[in-house]
Motif scaffolding. Sequence first.
Motif, PDB file in Angstrom:
ATOM      1  N   GLN A   1     -12.487   5.940  12.020  1.00 31.79           N
ATOM      2  CA  GLN A   1     -12.945   6.126  10.646  1.00 31.79           C
ATOM      3  C   GLN A   1     -13.655   7.471  10.486  1.00 31.79           C
ATOM      4  OE1 GLN A   1     -16.096   3.504   9.329  1.00 31.79           O
ATOM      5  NE2 GLN A   1     -15.382   3.548   7.211  1.00 31.79           N
ATOM      6  N   LYS A   2     -14.420   7.877  11.486  1.00 39.31           N
ATOM      7  CA  LYS A   2     -15.112   9.163  11.416  1.00 39.31           C
ATOM      8  C   LYS A   2     -14.124  10.324  11.416  1.00 39.31           C
ATOM      9  CE  LYS A   2     -19.399   7.524  13.558  1.00 39.31           C
ATOM     10  NZ  LYS A   2     -20.326   7.635  14.719  1.00 39.31           N
TER      11      LYS A   2
ATOM     12  N   CYS B   1      -3.708   4.691  -1.560  1.00 37.27           N
ATOM     13  CA  CYS B   1      -3.426   5.578  -0.423  1.00 37.27           C
ATOM     14  C   CYS B   1      -4.538   6.599  -0.206  1.00 37.27           C
ATOM     15  CB  CYS B   1      -2.097   6.288  -0.643  1.00 37.27           C
ATOM     16  SG  CYS B   1      -0.666   5.183  -0.633  1.00 37.27           S
ATOM     17  N   THR B   2      -5.051   7.172  -1.296  1.00 39.61           N
ATOM     18  CA  THR B   2      -6.103   8.179  -1.144  1.00 39.61           C
ATOM     19  C   THR B   2      -7.343   7.586  -0.486  1.00 39.61           C
ATOM     20  OG1 THR B   2      -6.749   7.686  -3.429  1.00 39.61           O
ATOM     21  CG2 THR B   2      -5.321   9.591  -3.071  1.00 39.61           C
ATOM     22  N   ASN B   3      -7.690   6.347  -0.831  1.00 35.88           N
ATOM     23  CA  ASN B   3      -8.864   5.702  -0.230  1.00 35.88           C
ATOM     24  C   ASN B   3      -8.643   5.396   1.243  1.00 35.88           C
ATOM     25  OD1 ASN B   3      -9.962   5.814  -2.782  1.00 35.88           O
ATOM     26  ND2 ASN B   3      -9.551   3.681  -3.262  1.00 35.88           N
ATOM     27  N   LEU B   4      -7.423   5.041   1.616  1.00 37.58           N
ATOM     28  CA  LEU B   4      -7.122   4.792   3.025  1.00 37.58           C
ATOM     29  C   LEU B   4      -7.238   6.073   3.836  1.00 37.58           C
ATOM     30  CD1 LEU B   4      -4.002   2.447   2.707  1.00 37.58           C
ATOM     31  CD2 LEU B   4      -6.311   1.767   3.362  1.00 37.58           C
ATOM     32  N   LEU B   5      -6.726   7.164   3.299  1.00 34.42           N
ATOM     33  CA  LEU B   5      -6.791   8.434   4.015  1.00 34.42           C
ATOM     34  C   LEU B   5      -8.212   8.960   4.124  1.00 34.42           C
ATOM     35  CD1 LEU B   5      -3.653  10.179   2.460  1.00 34.42           C
ATOM     36  CD2 LEU B   5      -3.849   9.150   4.727  1.00 34.42           C
ATOM     37  N   GLN B   6      -9.079   8.545   3.213  1.00 31.88           N
ATOM     38  CA  GLN B   6     -10.485   8.951   3.272  1.00 31.88           C
ATOM     39  C   GLN B   6     -11.321   8.045   4.168  1.00 31.88           C
ATOM     40  OE1 GLN B   6     -11.690   8.987  -0.816  1.00 31.88           O
ATOM     41  NE2 GLN B   6     -10.415  10.756  -1.343  1.00 31.88           N
ATOM     42  N   GLY B   7     -10.719   6.982   4.703  1.00 35.97           N
ATOM     43  CA  GLY B   7     -11.429   6.105   5.623  1.00 35.97           C
ATOM     44  C   GLY B   7     -12.415   5.166   4.959  1.00 35.97           C
TER      45      GLY B   7
ATOM     46  N   ALA C   1     -14.023   1.905   4.134  1.00 41.13           N
ATOM     47  CA  ALA C   1     -13.982   0.617   4.834  1.00 41.13           C
ATOM     48  C   ALA C   1     -13.532  -0.505   3.911  1.00 41.13           C
ATOM     49  CB  ALA C   1     -15.362   0.307   5.420  1.00 41.13           C
ATOM     50  N   SER C   2     -13.961  -0.472   2.643  1.00 43.70           N
ATOM     51  CA  SER C   2     -13.581  -1.532   1.709  1.00 43.70           C
ATOM     52  C   SER C   2     -12.077  -1.551   1.471  1.00 43.70           C
ATOM     53  CB  SER C   2     -14.316  -1.344   0.382  1.00 43.70           C
ATOM     54  OG  SER C   2     -14.015  -0.076  -0.188  1.00 43.70           O
ATOM     55  N   GLU C   3     -11.438  -0.388   1.525  1.00 45.14           N
ATOM     56  CA  GLU C   3      -9.985  -0.330   1.319  1.00 45.14           C
ATOM     57  C   GLU C   3      -9.246  -0.770   2.569  1.00 45.14           C
ATOM     58  OE1 GLU C   3      -7.657   0.498  -2.125  1.00 45.14           O
ATOM     59  OE2 GLU C   3      -9.796   0.603  -1.741  1.00 45.14           O
ATOM     60  N   TRP C   4      -9.747  -0.384   3.723  1.00 48.44           N
ATOM     61  CA  TRP C   4      -9.117  -0.809   4.969  1.00 48.44           C
ATOM     62  C   TRP C   4      -9.258  -2.308   5.193  1.00 48.44           C
ATOM     63  CZ3 TRP C   4      -6.238   1.496   8.852  1.00 48.44           C
ATOM     64  CH2 TRP C   4      -5.976   2.855   8.678  1.00 48.44           C
ATOM     65  N   ALA C   5     -10.289  -2.911   4.609  1.00 45.56           N
ATOM     66  CA  ALA C   5     -10.452  -4.362   4.739  1.00 45.56           C
ATOM     67  C   ALA C   5      -9.292  -5.114   4.096  1.00 45.56           C
ATOM     68  CB  ALA C   5     -11.777  -4.799   4.112  1.00 45.56           C
ATOM     69  N   LEU C   6      -8.603  -4.486   3.141  1.00 46.02           N
ATOM     70  CA  LEU C   6      -7.470  -5.127   2.489  1.00 46.02           C
ATOM     71  C   LEU C   6      -6.263  -5.229   3.410  1.00 46.02           C
ATOM     72  CD1 LEU C   6      -7.677  -3.318  -0.977  1.00 46.02           C
ATOM     73  CD2 LEU C   6      -8.742  -5.462  -0.297  1.00 46.02           C
ATOM     74  N   LEU C   7      -6.284  -4.526   4.537  1.00 40.55           N
ATOM     75  CA  LEU C   7      -5.171  -4.548   5.478  1.00 40.55           C
ATOM     76  C   LEU C   7      -5.355  -5.589   6.569  1.00 40.55           C
ATOM     77  CD1 LEU C   7      -4.704  -0.688   5.998  1.00 40.55           C
ATOM     78  CD2 LEU C   7      -3.834  -2.122   4.152  1.00 40.55           C
ATOM     79  N   ARG C   8      -6.475  -6.318   6.531  1.00 32.83           N
ATOM     80  CA  ARG C   8      -6.734  -7.315   7.572  1.00 32.83           C
ATOM     81  C   ARG C   8      -5.620  -8.358   7.622  1.00 32.83           C
ATOM     82  NH1 ARG C   8     -12.092  -8.363   8.989  1.00 32.83           N
ATOM     83  NH2 ARG C   8     -13.243  -6.425   9.229  1.00 32.83           N
ATOM     84  N   ARG C   9      -5.346  -8.809   8.817  1.00 33.80           N
ATOM     85  CA  ARG C   9      -4.294  -9.814   9.038  1.00 33.80           C
ATOM     86  C   ARG C   9      -4.809 -10.881   9.978  1.00 33.80           C
ATOM     87  NH1 ARG C   9       1.730  -8.504  11.569  1.00 33.80           N
ATOM     88  NH2 ARG C   9       2.554 -10.629  11.502  1.00 33.80           N
ATOM     89  N   HIS C  10      -4.483 -12.141   9.675  1.00 35.99           N
ATOM     90  CA  HIS C  10      -4.844 -13.228  10.585  1.00 35.99           C
ATOM     91  C   HIS C  10      -3.657 -13.549  11.482  1.00 35.99           C
ATOM     92  CE1 HIS C  10      -6.221 -17.215  11.986  1.00 35.99           C
ATOM     93  NE2 HIS C  10      -7.415 -16.717  11.772  1.00 35.99           N
ATOM     94  N   ALA C  11      -3.962 -14.048  12.663  1.00 34.64           N
ATOM     95  CA  ALA C  11      -2.907 -14.346  13.627  1.00 34.64           C
ATOM     96  C   ALA C  11      -1.930 -15.393  13.107  1.00 34.64           C
ATOM     97  CB  ALA C  11      -3.532 -14.816  14.942  1.00 34.64           C
TER      98      ALA C  11
ATOM     99  N   ARG D   1       1.882   9.844   4.192  1.00 33.85           N
ATOM    100  CA  ARG D   1       0.870   9.905   5.247  1.00 33.85           C
ATOM    101  C   ARG D   1       0.147   8.577   5.395  1.00 33.85           C
ATOM    102  NH1 ARG D   1      -1.135  15.849   3.247  1.00 33.85           N
ATOM    103  NH2 ARG D   1       0.505  17.037   4.306  1.00 33.85           N
ATOM    104  N   ALA D   2      -0.148   7.911   4.286  1.00 32.25           N
ATOM    105  CA  ALA D   2      -0.798   6.603   4.375  1.00 32.25           C
ATOM    106  C   ALA D   2       0.109   5.595   5.069  1.00 32.25           C
ATOM    107  CB  ALA D   2      -1.182   6.116   2.981  1.00 32.25           C
ATOM    108  N   ALA D   3       1.406   5.642   4.776  1.00 36.98           N
ATOM    109  CA  ALA D   3       2.342   4.726   5.427  1.00 36.98           C
ATOM    110  C   ALA D   3       2.423   4.997   6.927  1.00 36.98           C
ATOM    111  CB  ALA D   3       3.720   4.858   4.784  1.00 36.98           C
ATOM    112  N   GLU D   4       2.475   6.273   7.308  1.00 38.06           N
ATOM    113  CA  GLU D   4       2.491   6.595   8.739  1.00 38.06           C
ATOM    114  C   GLU D   4       1.201   6.138   9.414  1.00 38.06           C
ATOM    115  OE1 GLU D   4       2.596  10.456  11.745  1.00 38.06           O
ATOM    116  OE2 GLU D   4       3.061  10.723   9.613  1.00 38.06           O
ATOM    117  N   LEU D   5       0.084   6.299   8.719  1.00 38.85           N
ATOM    118  CA  LEU D   5      -1.201   5.882   9.272  1.00 38.85           C
ATOM    119  C   LEU D   5      -1.242   4.379   9.486  1.00 38.85           C
ATOM    120  CD1 LEU D   5      -4.021   7.033  10.007  1.00 38.85           C
ATOM    121  CD2 LEU D   5      -4.727   6.497   7.679  1.00 38.85           C
TER     122      LEU D   5
END
Length: 733
Positions: free
Chosen positions: A223-224, A413-419, A421-431, A450-454
Amino acid sequence: METEHVEGKSAGNGILASGRQTMSDSAKPTLESNDAYPSVEELIAKARAPVKREYLRQSGTRVLANTVVMTEETMAKLREEEGDDAEMMPSGNSIPKTSVEKKSKRQQRRDRKEARSNKSVENLCGSVAKTGDVNACRFGTSCHFNHDLAAYLAQKPPDIPGQCPFLGGDIRCPYGYACRYVGTHPKTSSADLEGQLSKAETRDKNGPLSSIQELNNLNKGFQKLLWKNAVTFPKADAQLGALGLLGKAKKIVMKISANGSEKDTKQSAPMDPAPEMSLVESLGNEIKEGIKPVSPTDLVLNNLDVELLATPVEKISKRIRTETETTEFGDDGHEIFGFRENGDEERTNREIEDDKDWKSMANEVTLPLREKKLIDFRGKLYLAPLTTVGNLPFRRVCKKLGADITCGEMAMCTNLLQGQASEWALLRRHAEEDMFGVQICGAHPDTVARAAELIERECQVDFIDLNLGCPIDLVVNKGAGSSLLTKPARLEQIVRATAAAIDTPLTLKVRMGYFEGRNCAHSLIPRMARWGASAVTVHGRTRQQRYSKAADWDYVQQCVREVPDDLQLVGNGDIFSYTEYGKHIQACGSKLATCMIARGALVKPWIFTEIKEQRHWDITAEERLNILRDYVAFGLKHWGSDTKGVETTRHFLLEWLSYAHRYIPVGLLEVIPQQLNWRPPNYFGRNDLETLMASDSAADWVRLTELVLGPPPSNFTFSPKHKSNAYDKAENG
């Protein structure tokens, strides 16, 4: 969980339910037999739910007149605190007339900072909470949090009835004394406690709890790097360069990187609009003098030929794509999108060779589209990505009730590329989510690719869905979502660049069009397969229409006829029963892979069970309450079982209840199944709990949460984020 079938015979637009249900003592009939009342056909024509007359109530009467859900102790406490400045709730309970004024986010941050500086009793140090030892914190007296465990326990709210959600698992509850179920924790020695805690996966410094079964967690170190704009995207940038969509300065550095190594830290950093020669010389001087920064990903230009930097770079070929909001037609009458047919005539031979070099680089980075992995949606039940409510606990509930495919909430996408945390939380997946995708939204080819590659590099996903149908003004005004339907050239750029930059299947979700009466999806879908899409979902509404009218499945059938054999099509819109699902699948034929279920799952998530078992489930209020209990258990594991986690779970449960109250039990309807656009009348349930669940009052939704989460804080307020009614005005979204 016990279930029952509903028998009946055809009548009108549905099935006339046989038999009458007995009334509860509290729900008394309020309409006399000689009262004027519309017929069932008239009610359905006006989109009003035909509830049996014995369950209807007069206008203006309280739904919960004889229902008492809050405990007498809680009621007495409220009366004592509010005194004469209280009004009666529908059940006879008292609530304050005025709600607490909501503070701005800036003021909330100031309050939190002040509380930490004062070492507020409420902010117990996590290390002390887990171990019970005031000396366990490695920061000692410099810690910003409170170490007085006795003072914290003295002001801590009472435990919530029930058991800690972490009991029975492989790890001990990571919240220790901060858990709202601490009374149910097993008593162990300090040595056992340290051993169990060492196996637990605890929360990050500023992040939510990371369960051992949750995937796609954002690493703090990574994230940093995103914050510093120090992450490189070689696949995406190679494809962007091949399509002529990479900026001049970034294209030069990318060329140098291709001759020296795989990546370069400069390519993703903002650059001044300086001449190409000065940029190359500047980069060469940095390397010669040894001040070139080391790549965070440990990919340094070790083999870079410095003499190459002094070689003049020819003018970068101009973009040959045009971005228009109007559709161009060729001589044969077909619409033309994307490349101009005569574009090469305006370009020099050097520019053409330059583009060929970029295309060869792109082919080395990615596989041809025909070799990409495919995804099969045929015959599977697809839970749509749902904003706010489609969180991980809700998806787990739907998965338990029969959903096959789940998708995370839309992430920008812009929020994901900026790191963020609240946006990345939307990508969480359960087993438990064995077929899971994430949905992204963006307005430009570079950010989306770029967001898709990330995501492909850092997350475990089965597909990436690009949202081309979001109607929200905030998204549309930025050129993303459904506004891309008015810009087919840019849409082609985004899809081509993204699909070529990743090996994960790329799916698209579109509406019929942007403007009412000007549908364009049927002309775009055949091209989307050539652009690289693996599947397309068609929502049978336009952006201008939003949710104000019924979905147009005739148009979805038209799109099915246009879809090529190598592209899967998914239909979406107003599916609320197994009969509707089967009707659409049969009408569209084998080319329709499946149907996506969105708001129908919000109102009744057991629709997946109904489709798989081919029946109308007359679910009881107690069974519905058990589903809420499952959601709470999943929520506490996801957001935490401390006070903050409990209130976060309560908030999202209330957001769900703002939709779920619209469900009308099967046994109360004259005609089944219920339609999604029917307006529910004022009615009594078959018992007090069912009556409470039918209330459209936010105060009653809060009281429902008390049954599973205990009473909320004294200053708790709630206002739904979204309009849930399908029959609301279009501007409500």
